[in-house]
Scaffold this motif. Structure first.
Motif, PDB file in Angstrom:
ATOM      1  N   UNK A  45       5.806   6.536  -7.309  1.00 22.74           N
ATOM      2  CA  UNK A  45       6.078   6.369  -8.734  1.00 22.74           C
ATOM      3  C   UNK A  45       5.286   5.185  -9.286  1.00 22.74           C
ATOM      4  N   UNK A  46       5.159   4.128  -8.481  1.00 26.44           N
ATOM      5  CA  UNK A  46       4.419   2.956  -8.941  1.00 26.44           C
ATOM      6  C   UNK A  46       2.913   3.186  -8.909  1.00 26.44           C
ATOM      7  N   UNK A  47       2.428   3.893  -7.898  1.00 27.37           N
ATOM      8  CA  UNK A  47       0.986   4.079  -7.764  1.00 27.37           C
ATOM      9  C   UNK A  47       0.699   5.421  -7.107  1.00 27.37           C
ATOM     10  N   UNK A  48       0.673   6.480  -7.901  1.00 29.90           N
ATOM     11  CA  UNK A  48       0.599   7.832  -7.348  1.00 29.90           C
ATOM     12  C   UNK A  48      -0.696   8.158  -6.619  1.00 29.90           C
ATOM     13  N   UNK A  49      -1.787   7.428  -6.901  1.00 28.17           N
ATOM     14  CA  UNK A  49      -3.071   7.747  -6.266  1.00 28.17           C
ATOM     15  C   UNK A  49      -3.500   6.713  -5.233  1.00 28.17           C
ATOM     16  N   UNK A  50      -2.616   5.797  -4.896  1.00 31.40           N
ATOM     17  CA  UNK A  50      -2.949   4.834  -3.851  1.00 31.40           C
ATOM     18  C   UNK A  50      -3.138   5.560  -2.526  1.00 31.40           C
ATOM     19  N   UNK A  51      -4.050   5.083  -1.674  1.00 36.50           N
ATOM     20  CA  UNK A  51      -4.304   5.762  -0.408  1.00 36.50           C
ATOM     21  C   UNK A  51      -3.135   5.560   0.551  1.00 36.50           C
ATOM     22  N   UNK A  52      -3.061   6.442   1.554  1.00 31.47           N
ATOM     23  CA  UNK A  52      -1.935   6.420   2.490  1.00 31.47           C
ATOM     24  C   UNK A  52      -1.891   5.135   3.306  1.00 31.47           C
ATOM     25  N   UNK A  53      -3.035   4.536   3.584  1.00 33.87           N
ATOM     26  CA  UNK A  53      -3.037   3.269   4.327  1.00 33.87           C
ATOM     27  C   UNK A  53      -2.307   2.198   3.527  1.00 33.87           C
ATOM     28  N   UNK A  54      -2.603   2.128   2.235  1.00 33.24           N
ATOM     29  CA  UNK A  54      -1.967   1.131   1.368  1.00 33.24           C
ATOM     30  C   UNK A  54      -0.478   1.404   1.234  1.00 33.24           C
ATOM     31  N   UNK A  55      -0.130   2.667   1.013  1.00 34.57           N
ATOM     32  CA  UNK A  55       1.289   3.023   0.861  1.00 34.57           C
ATOM     33  C   UNK A  55       2.044   2.771   2.165  1.00 34.57           C
ATOM     34  N   UNK A  56       1.464   3.212   3.268  1.00 33.43           N
ATOM     35  CA  UNK A  56       2.118   2.998   4.550  1.00 33.43           C
ATOM     36  C   UNK A  56       2.347   1.529   4.845  1.00 33.43           C
ATOM     37  N   UNK A  57       1.343   0.702   4.561  1.00 34.86           N
ATOM     38  CA  UNK A  57       1.482  -0.737   4.812  1.00 34.86           C
ATOM     39  C   UNK A  57       2.611  -1.328   3.977  1.00 34.86           C
ATOM     40  N   UNK A  58       2.740  -0.882   2.736  1.00 40.43           N
ATOM     41  CA  UNK A  58       3.801  -1.400   1.874  1.00 40.43           C
ATOM     42  C   UNK A  58       5.183  -0.991   2.375  1.00 40.43           C
ATOM     43  N   UNK A  59       5.268   0.157   3.053  1.00 42.68           N
ATOM     44  CA  UNK A  59       6.551   0.656   3.542  1.00 42.68           C
ATOM     45  C   UNK A  59       6.824   0.263   4.987  1.00 42.68           C
ATOM     46  N   UNK A  60       5.836  -0.352   5.624  1.00 40.74           N
ATOM     47  CA  UNK A  60       6.026  -0.758   7.016  1.00 40.74           C
ATOM     48  C   UNK A  60       5.853   0.371   8.004  1.00 40.74           C
ATOM     49  N   UNK A  61       5.073   1.412   7.633  1.00 40.92           N
ATOM     50  CA  UNK A  61       4.784   2.528   8.541  1.00 40.92           C
ATOM     51  C   UNK A  61       3.283   2.777   8.515  1.00 40.92           C
ATOM     52  N   UNK A  62       2.798   3.585   9.469  1.00 39.44           N
ATOM     53  CA  UNK A  62       1.366   3.879   9.462  1.00 39.44           C
ATOM     54  C   UNK A  62       1.047   4.966   8.438  1.00 39.44           C
ATOM     55  N   UNK A  63      -0.227   5.118   8.139  1.00 41.35           N
ATOM     56  CA  UNK A  63      -0.662   6.051   7.096  1.00 41.35           C
ATOM     57  C   UNK A  63      -0.268   7.484   7.427  1.00 41.35           C
ATOM     58  N   UNK A  64      -0.391   7.882   8.697  1.00 43.36           N
ATOM     59  CA  UNK A  64      -0.071   9.265   9.067  1.00 43.36           C
ATOM     60  C   UNK A  64       1.406   9.566   8.881  1.00 43.36           C
ATOM     61  N   UNK A  65       2.268   8.573   9.134  1.00 40.78           N
ATOM     62  CA  UNK A  65       3.703   8.772   8.921  1.00 40.78           C
ATOM     63  C   UNK A  65       4.004   8.972   7.442  1.00 40.78           C
TER      64      UNK A  65
END
Length: 371
Positions: free
Chosen positions: A24-44
């Motif tokens: 919701x905050x950043x719909x086009x952010x890459x999975x690496x960035x999103x995963x890092x913010x959530x404390x999980x890896x990009x594939x998860x």
């Protein structure tokens, strides 16, 4: 396509909610960035999102905040249906591209529709010659939205649910949702802009290279144009979750009256409430309409009591609970609010309605037959 039946019983856990909040905050952010913010890896993060979208439990969309027209307007149309034909009418209207929402609701109307028109003449044509020609429609009532005070692309799951959204995620897609609400149609979108938004709406997370290939633009032009649309607030992004799994399953629309000199104060207070999804001023006898999401049906009296306490100038005159939101921000949903398919938001092509209007105009111009 319908939700995967193998995933229909799937539910959202805490990480799923955090993922939705991040998108919701950043719909086009890459999975690496999103995963890092959530404390999980990009594939998860990517696998979780694929699971949610496959089950129809969450989805991303985008749409233009303005459509072409001389004087674009937003209309709230109440539709009374012939007994037993409500869903037939809703299905007939579902693919009308300028209808933003279609709700089957309780109360004094069967369907509540939010629609965007190029001008008042187009609205008159739609109500008179499109809705008026449907055999399942018994009556309609229409109000114009004169001012948009709050709308759903600004709604945040973590704000509404009391969850922490993790680290702040920078990236594209945040400016549009943070832009102050304005009058629909205030932007100057070109045909190329609308084409780009339509292609992006097919998959909000597709790359600039993919968008360039589908639109014939260069990747540099795609990035520059998207940045401009986001900066101007001409494009809105949404990351939505099925209401039945959101923790906020009850959608209630209220009609109300507020003294003209108190509208700004009352709407600012309403827009700031965590439950508020949408708030507009209306042209009719009820000069305000707002929609809220609540945790349960029995929360309605408490919400209204809170309104009376904090906004005594606001008088609720009617209310309707959504039984089935069939169309929501250009997406068709099942009765549990799960995603079925997209109907991109665009201008209405009148077709048979224009022919019927033309016949009436010829009759009016010619006058009664001479004896």
């Amino acid at each position: 396509m319908p939700p995967d039946p193998l995933l229909e019983s799937a539910d959202l856990d805490e990480l799923d909610f955090l993922l939705v909040a991040a998108l919701q905050r950043s719909p086009r952010a890459d999975w690496v960035t999103i995963g890092a913010a959530l404390g999980v890896d990009a594939s998860t993060a990517a696998r979780r999102w694929a699971r949610l979208t496959g089950a129809g439990l969450a989805w991303l969309t985008c749409y233009p905040t303005a459509l072409p027209g001389a004087h674009p307007i937003v209309a709230m149309i109440e539709i009374d249906c012939v007994r037993g034909r409500t869903h037939e009418v809703a299905a007939e209207l579902a693919d009308d591209p300028h209808l933003f929402t279609i709700e089957h609701v309780t109360g004094r109307r069967d369907l509540l529709v939010t629609a965007i028109f190029g001008d008042q003449a187009e609205l008159a044509r739609y109500v008179g010659f499109r809705l008026g020609a449907l055999p399942g429609v018994a009556a309609t009532r229409t109000d114009l939205a004169t001012t948009l005070h709050a709308e759903g692309s600004r709604w945040r799951l973590e704000r509404a649910g009391g969850r922490e959204g993790g680290n702040t995620i920078p990236g594209p897609g945040t400016r549009a949702s943070e832009a102050p609400p304005g009058r629909p149609g205030s932007g100057g979108l070109t045909a190329a802009d609308l084409r780009l938004i339509k292609v992006l709406g097919e998959d909000v997370r597709q790359s600039a290279a993919s968008l360039a290939a589908k639109t014939g633009l260069s990747q540099t032009t795609v990035r520059r144009r998207l940045a401009r649309l986001e900066r101007e607030g001409s494009i809105a992004y949404r990351c939505e979750v099925a209401r039945s799994r959101s923790g906020w399953p009850v959608s209630v629309t209220f009609w109300a009256t507020v003294p003209a000199h108190r509208v700004a104060e009352v709407t600012a207070r309403l827009a700031g409430r965590r439950e508020t999804r949408m708030c507009v001023s209306l042209s009719g006898a009820h000069n305000m309409l707002f929609t809220v999401w609540l945790r349960s049906i029995d929360a309605i009296p408490a919400f209204e009591a809170s309104l009376a306490e904090h906004s005594p100038d606001l008088v609720v005159t009617d209310r309707a609970v959504a039984l089935w939101i069939l169309k929501f921000a250009g997406r068709l949903l099942d009765p549990l609010g799960r995603h079925l398919r997209a109907v991109p938001l665009t201008s209405w092509t009148p077709g048979a309605a224009a022919e019927a209007e033309g016949a009436l105009l010829r009759r009016l111009a010619e006058g009664p037959p001479r004896p």
